[in-house]
Structures are given as structure tokens and as C-alpha cells.
Design a protein around this motif. Structure first.
Motif, PDB file in Angstrom:
ATOM      1  N   THR A   1       9.540  27.309  13.745  1.00  0.00           N
ATOM      2  CA  THR A   1       9.194  27.033  12.349  1.00  0.00           C
ATOM      3  C   THR A   1       9.472  28.210  11.415  1.00  0.00           C
ATOM      4  O   THR A   1       9.115  28.168  10.244  1.00  0.00           O
ATOM      5  N   LEU A   2      10.132  29.242  11.922  1.00  0.00           N
ATOM      6  CA  LEU A   2      10.526  30.334  11.006  1.00  0.00           C
ATOM      7  C   LEU A   2      11.593  29.842  10.038  1.00  0.00           C
ATOM      8  O   LEU A   2      11.730  30.351   8.928  1.00  0.00           O
ATOM      9  N   THR A   3      12.362  28.858  10.460  1.00  0.00           N
ATOM     10  CA  THR A   3      13.490  28.401   9.637  1.00  0.00           C
ATOM     11  C   THR A   3      13.356  26.953   9.161  1.00  0.00           C
ATOM     12  O   THR A   3      14.192  26.471   8.401  1.00  0.00           O
TER      13      THR A   3
ATOM     14  N   MET B   1       0.846  -1.198   0.000  1.00  0.00           N
ATOM     15  CA  MET B   1       0.000   0.000   0.000  1.00  0.00           C
ATOM     16  C   MET B   1       0.884   1.252   0.000  1.00  0.00           C
ATOM     17  O   MET B   1       1.883   1.295   0.711  1.00  0.00           O
ATOM     18  N   LYS B   2       0.471   2.247  -0.808  1.00  0.00           N
ATOM     19  CA  LYS B   2       1.225   3.508  -0.806  1.00  0.00           C
ATOM     20  C   LYS B   2       0.765   4.392   0.345  1.00  0.00           C
ATOM     21  O   LYS B   2      -0.376   4.269   0.791  1.00  0.00           O
ATOM     22  N   ALA B   3       1.640   5.290   0.769  1.00  0.00           N
ATOM     23  CA  ALA B   3       1.259   6.244   1.823  1.00  0.00           C
ATOM     24  C   ALA B   3       1.503   7.657   1.332  1.00  0.00           C
ATOM     25  O   ALA B   3       2.547   7.953   0.739  1.00  0.00           O
ATOM     26  N   ILE B   4       0.510   8.508   1.548  1.00  0.00           N
ATOM     27  CA  ILE B   4       0.684   9.942   1.267  1.00  0.00           C
ATOM     28  C   ILE B   4       0.903  10.624   2.616  1.00  0.00           C
ATOM     29  O   ILE B   4       0.076  10.494   3.522  1.00  0.00           O
ATOM     30  N   ILE B   5       2.030  11.299   2.757  1.00  0.00           N
ATOM     31  CA  ILE B   5       2.292  12.022   4.012  1.00  0.00           C
ATOM     32  C   ILE B   5       2.144  13.514   3.743  1.00  0.00           C
ATOM     33  O   ILE B   5       2.764  14.061   2.827  1.00  0.00           O
ATOM     34  N   LEU B   6       1.321  14.165   4.549  1.00  0.00           N
ATOM     35  CA  LEU B   6       1.108  15.605   4.395  1.00  0.00           C
ATOM     36  C   LEU B   6       2.188  16.350   5.186  1.00  0.00           C
ATOM     37  O   LEU B   6       2.284  16.214   6.404  1.00  0.00           O
ATOM     38  N   ALA B   7       3.012  17.075   4.452  1.00  0.00           N
ATOM     39  CA  ALA B   7       4.161  17.726   5.092  1.00  0.00           C
ATOM     40  C   ALA B   7       4.386  19.124   4.522  1.00  0.00           C
ATOM     41  O   ALA B   7       5.506  19.614   4.453  1.00  0.00           O
ATOM     42  N   ALA B   8       3.279  19.779   4.098  1.00  0.00           N
ATOM     43  CA  ALA B   8       3.452  21.065   3.415  1.00  0.00           C
ATOM     44  C   ALA B   8       3.285  22.272   4.330  1.00  0.00           C
ATOM     45  O   ALA B   8       3.697  23.371   3.981  1.00  0.00           O
ATOM     46  N   GLY B   9       2.697  22.067   5.514  1.00  0.00           N
ATOM     47  CA  GLY B   9       2.352  23.207   6.374  1.00  0.00           C
ATOM     48  C   GLY B   9       3.546  23.781   7.110  1.00  0.00           C
ATOM     49  O   GLY B   9       4.586  23.134   7.260  1.00  0.00           O
ATOM     50  N   GLU B  10       3.349  25.007   7.589  1.00  0.00           N
ATOM     51  CA  GLU B  10       4.430  25.656   8.347  1.00  0.00           C
ATOM     52  C   GLU B  10       4.379  25.264   9.819  1.00  0.00           C
ATOM     53  O   GLU B  10       5.410  24.990  10.439  1.00  0.00           O
ATOM     54  N   GLY B  11       3.189  25.240  10.400  1.00  0.00           N
ATOM     55  CA  GLY B  11       3.071  25.040  11.842  1.00  0.00           C
ATOM     56  C   GLY B  11       3.224  26.374  12.555  1.00  0.00           C
ATOM     57  O   GLY B  11       4.164  26.592  13.309  1.00  0.00           O
ATOM     58  N   LEU B  12       2.264  27.258  12.290  1.00  0.00           N
ATOM     59  CA  LEU B  12       2.338  28.624  12.833  1.00  0.00           C
ATOM     60  C   LEU B  12       2.469  28.654  14.353  1.00  0.00           C
ATOM     61  O   LEU B  12       3.166  29.487  14.910  1.00  0.00           O
ATOM     62  N   ARG B  13       1.770  27.702  15.002  1.00  0.00           N
ATOM     63  CA  ARG B  13       1.779  27.721  16.465  1.00  0.00           C
ATOM     64  C   ARG B  13       3.096  27.198  17.037  1.00  0.00           C
ATOM     65  O   ARG B  13       3.288  27.175  18.231  1.00  0.00           O
ATOM     66  N   CYS B  14       3.985  26.739  16.157  1.00  0.00           N
ATOM     67  CA  CYS B  14       5.311  26.302  16.617  1.00  0.00           C
ATOM     68  C   CYS B  14       6.373  27.354  16.316  1.00  0.00           C
ATOM     69  O   CYS B  14       7.574  27.072  16.357  1.00  0.00           O
ATOM     70  N   ARG B  15       5.940  28.563  15.996  1.00  0.00           N
ATOM     71  CA  ARG B  15       6.922  29.639  15.855  1.00  0.00           C
ATOM     72  C   ARG B  15       7.507  29.959  17.219  1.00  0.00           C
ATOM     73  O   ARG B  15       6.815  29.796  18.219  1.00  0.00           O
ATOM     74  N   PRO B  16       8.743  30.415  17.351  1.00  0.00           N
ATOM     75  CA  PRO B  16       9.667  30.781  16.289  1.00  0.00           C
ATOM     76  C   PRO B  16      10.451  29.606  15.685  1.00  0.00           C
ATOM     77  O   PRO B  16      11.209  29.794  14.744  1.00  0.00           O
TER      78      PRO B  16
END
Ligand SMILES: CC(=O)N[C@H]1[C@@H](OP(=O)(O)O)O[C@H](CO)[C@@H](O)[C@@H]1O
Length: 405
Positions: free
Chosen positions: A18-20, A1-16
Motif C-alpha cells: 500500500t505504499l503505492t 438504494m444508494k451505496a456509500i463505499i468507504l475507500a479512503a484508508g491506506e491499509g497500513l498493515r498491508c504495507r509495502p
């Protein structure tokens, strides 16, 4: 079975943090969250992975490349605009062929163990199955109403105790889901949500089932959740592994991992669970207490004490410091006599909403330079590329490129 992993978001609530880097690249026990996810898939012999990337995608692609070093094959697809989870899954449509009778979808920023995925793989049925967990506090999640196994309604982030059965965002779909995704209307907050797609499927009479699990599933919503995830992963280590050099007079107790070329100098006391990366120079007389992770190329000088914290790669921390319940991003230079205050139950306001934090010290992004004898008040964050001169107390969050004279 194939897996699609969603990994496009920034994660705003994990700033700072996720700024980098994107949220999926935040480290737990010195490995990105996404690596833990891929590892759990590989242990279930799911090796065909489609990674939907967007925000800071180069960092993800440089790290995982084609996946072969991680025992899997990764194909990347870009989600150019962050238009929701259904839109993200739709980007991978061309990679799901007629030979795929079903496929798995999961978030790249949720910590799962192999058994979590196995629970869904062994019990999915119908047109779509979603893995669910019981939670007392369901704020910020989607919940489901069920009739035996069948999901009768999905309620996304609504106030009130409508159900304690939380959607983990881990699904098995048949390729027919793409037809319903096309029909999914845009939500009030301007996104195409896969939960709306699932509700449409239910309304059309399709069979959507809930598969409950009690295995590990942890969603790192806020940056401080990383400390909890880190402690859980460190706790699951069952042995001591020392590849570096430990000088006479240093004490190492419990499950501690010390990477290659790391030197633990005399008088240092390390109580596991703890992980220390490669090429570090620790001590003399440093105290490291549970549940601490220290990255690669980190130096920590004498009489500094670190507890329940994550220190990322390439940091220099000078003597007589005290850091607990904190996350320090990569490439920070911190002078001697650094002191982090900590408090339990702080109310932290993000985008106008109050978030309750557990016991928390500070969160630093990357590339900051802190002088000597600096004190940081509890819950305060320092973004990226800030400079704080000696003798200052940091009372308020510092935005990036701040200079405190
Ligand atoms: C629209 C959507 O996909 N919502 C999902 C999804 O929310 P996010 O805010 O996208 O993380 O993941 C949650 C689990 O992490 C799940 O509870 C929720 O139902």
C-alpha cells in the motif's frame, strides 16, 4: 438504494503493497478488491455509488472513472483527513437527499459476494441494521451483543471472548444517522467511529438490528490475507478460458484463465485454479501451480515454479526461480535462481503488535530490481524501488530505496 463505499484508508498493515496504492486497489484474481465490491453491488441492482476516497485517490479515480464501464454511476467525495468511519460517512451527507429513505454503507476493502449484500438488503429493519458473521477469533473486529434481533451493545476491538458475533462494517442506515454522527464524540484513538454512533443510537432507544449472514465476507487485514482471498475467488471459477496462444507441448489443467496476447510456451505446466493476464510471455518449461494469479505484461522464463502467489503487472522473472505463498508487486525485475523460503506460523511484528501469519514466503512492493541467485528468508518484505545485487540473501525487511550490494 444508494451505496456509500468507504475507500479512503491506506491499509497500513498491508504495507509495502500500500505504499503505492490504497488497500482497495490491491488485486484479487487480477481485479482490485473494490471492483469485486462494485460488481456485487451491481448484481444487486445498486448502481448509484458514492465513493469516499482519500489516500492515493487518483489511482482509484483513474481506474473506475464515472463507473459506466462497470455498470454503475460513481460520484467521488474526498475525506481529507482520516478521522474514522463516522467521519468518512459524514462526508457523503450532501449526496443523500430526502428521496433516500435509507442507504447502504460498506467498506471497499472487504471481499463480498452478491449474496452477502442481498442478505442485508432482504432483512434490514429499524433505524439501522448491521450485517454480522459468526467468527471464532474476533481479534481486531467490533463485536455485538444482541437480544434476539436487536443489538444491545457494540464493543469495538476489545480483548476477551465477549461475543462471537462480528460486525462486518456493512450497514443500512436511514438519513437520521447523520444527526447522531454529529453528536458522536471522538474516541480514545482520535477517531469518530461509526460503531460509537451506533452505540449512541442504541442508548437513545433507537432500533439497531443485527442481520446474520453465512455468505462470503473476507476482510483483508494483512497483506497475506490477499493470498487467501485470491484462492477463494479463483476457486469459485467454474471454467477454463483461454484467449491467448498455447504452444504445443504445454499442459493446462483445471480452471485456468489466460488473457489476450499471452503466449504459453512449450513444456509449461499450469494447474488451476489460476489466472494469467494479457500480454504475458510464460515459458518454456515454467510450472504454475494453484492458486496463482499473474497480472498483465509479465514474463516468466524457463524452469521457474510459482505456487499460491500473486504476481502483479509488468514483472519480469527470469529462469530457475521458485516462488510460493508470496505476493510480488508490479514492475519487479527478478534475476535467475531466485528462491523464496517459506514458513508456517511466523510471528510478524507491526507497530509493536505481534501478528501471526499463515504459511508465508515474501511480500514485495513495486519497482524492485533483484539480481541473480538471490534468496529471501520467509516472512521478509522488500518495499519499493530496492536494488539487490546478485548472490545476496535477504534476511531483514528492506525499506524503500534500499540498495544491497
Ligand atoms: C470503528 C469501526 O468502524 N469499526 C469496524 C471496522 O473496523 P476497521 O478497523 O475500521 O476496519 O470494520 C470492521 C470490519 O472490517 C468492524 O468489525 C469494526 O467494528
Amino acid at each position: 438504494m444508494k451505496a456509500i463505499i468507504l475507500a479512503a484508508g491506506e491499509g497500513l498493515r498491508c504495507r509495502p503493497l500500500t505504499l503505492t496504492r490504497s488497500k482497495v486497489m490491491l488485486p484479487i484474481a487480477n481485479r482490485p478488491i473494490l471492483e469485486h465490491v462494485i460488481d456485487s453491488l451491481e448484481k444487486n441492482r445498486i448502481t448509484d455509488i458514492i465513493l469516499v476516497v482519500g489516500y492515493k485517490k487518483e489511482r482509484i479515480m483513474d481506474y473506475f472513472e464515472d463507473g459506466l464501464n462497470f455498470g454503475v454511476k460513481i460520484k467521488y467525495i474526498e475525506q481529507k483527513a482520516q478521522l474514522g468511519t463516522a467521519h468518512a460517512i459524514e462526508q457523503a451527507k450532501s449526496m443523500i437527499g430526502p428521496e433516500d429513505s435509507e442507504f447502504l454503507v460498506l467498506n471497499g476493502d472487504n471481499l463480498v459476494e452478491p449474496k452477502t449484500i442481498a442478505d442485508l438488503l432482504n432483512n434490514y429493519e429499524g433505524d439501522a441494521s448491521l450485517l454480522t458473521v459468526r467468527m471464532e477469533d474476533t481479534a481486531g473486529y467490533g463485536v455485538v451483543l444482541t437480544d434476539k434481533k436487536r443489538v444491545t451493545r457494540i464493543l469495538e476491538k476489545r480483548p476477551g471472548d465477549l461475543s462471537r458475533i462480528v460486525n462486518t462494517g456493512i450497514y443500512v442506515f436511514t438519513p437520521q444517522v447523520f444527526e447522531t454522527i454529529e453528536k458522536t464524540p471522538i474516541s480514545e484513538n482520535g477517531e469518530y467511529a461509526i460503531t460509537d454512533t451506533l452505540q449512541l443510537m442504541i442508548d437513545e432507544g433507537k432500533i439497531v438490528t443485527s442481520v446474520p449472514t453465512e455468505s462470503k465476507w473476507l476482510d483483508a487485514v494483512h497483506s497475506w490475507d490477499l493470498l487467501k482471498a485470491n484462492a477463494i475467488v479463483l476457486d469459485s471459477a467454474r471454467s477454463q478460458r483461454i484467449e491467448g496462444e498455447v504452444e504445443e507441448g504445454a499442459v493446462i489443467r483445471g480452471n485456468v484463465t489466460i488473457g489476450k496476447n499471452t503466449r504459453i510456451r512449450s513444456g509449461t505446466y499450469i494447474l488451476g485454479p489460476a489466472v494469467i493476464g494479457e500480454n504475458c510471455d510464460i515459458g518454456p518449461n515454467v510450472v504454475i501451480l494453484p492458486s496463482t494469479t499473474i497480472g498483465d505484461n509479465v514474463s516468466i522464463r524457463s524452469f521457474t515454479e510459482i505456487q499460491n502467489s500473486i504476481i502483479m503487472n509488468d514483472c519480469r522473472i527470469y529462469s530457475h526461480g521458485q516462488i510460493s505463498n508470496s505476493i510480488i508487486g508490479s514492475n519487479n525485475t527478478i534475476g535467475s535462481g531466485f528462491f523464496v523460503e517459506e514458513k508456517e506460523g511466523l510471528s510478524i511484528i507491526m507497530n509493536g503488535t505481534v501478528h501471526r501469519a499463515p504459511k508465508l514466503g515474501t511480500i514485495f512492493g513495486d519497482d524492485n530490481r533483484i539480481g541473480n541467485s538471490v534468496l529471501v528468508k520467509a516472512g521478509v518484505t522488500v518495499a519499493v524501488d530496492c536494488q539487490v545485487e546478485s548472490g545476496n540473501t535477504i534476511y531483514r525487511d528492506l525499506p524503500h530505496h534500499s540498495v544491497v550490494l
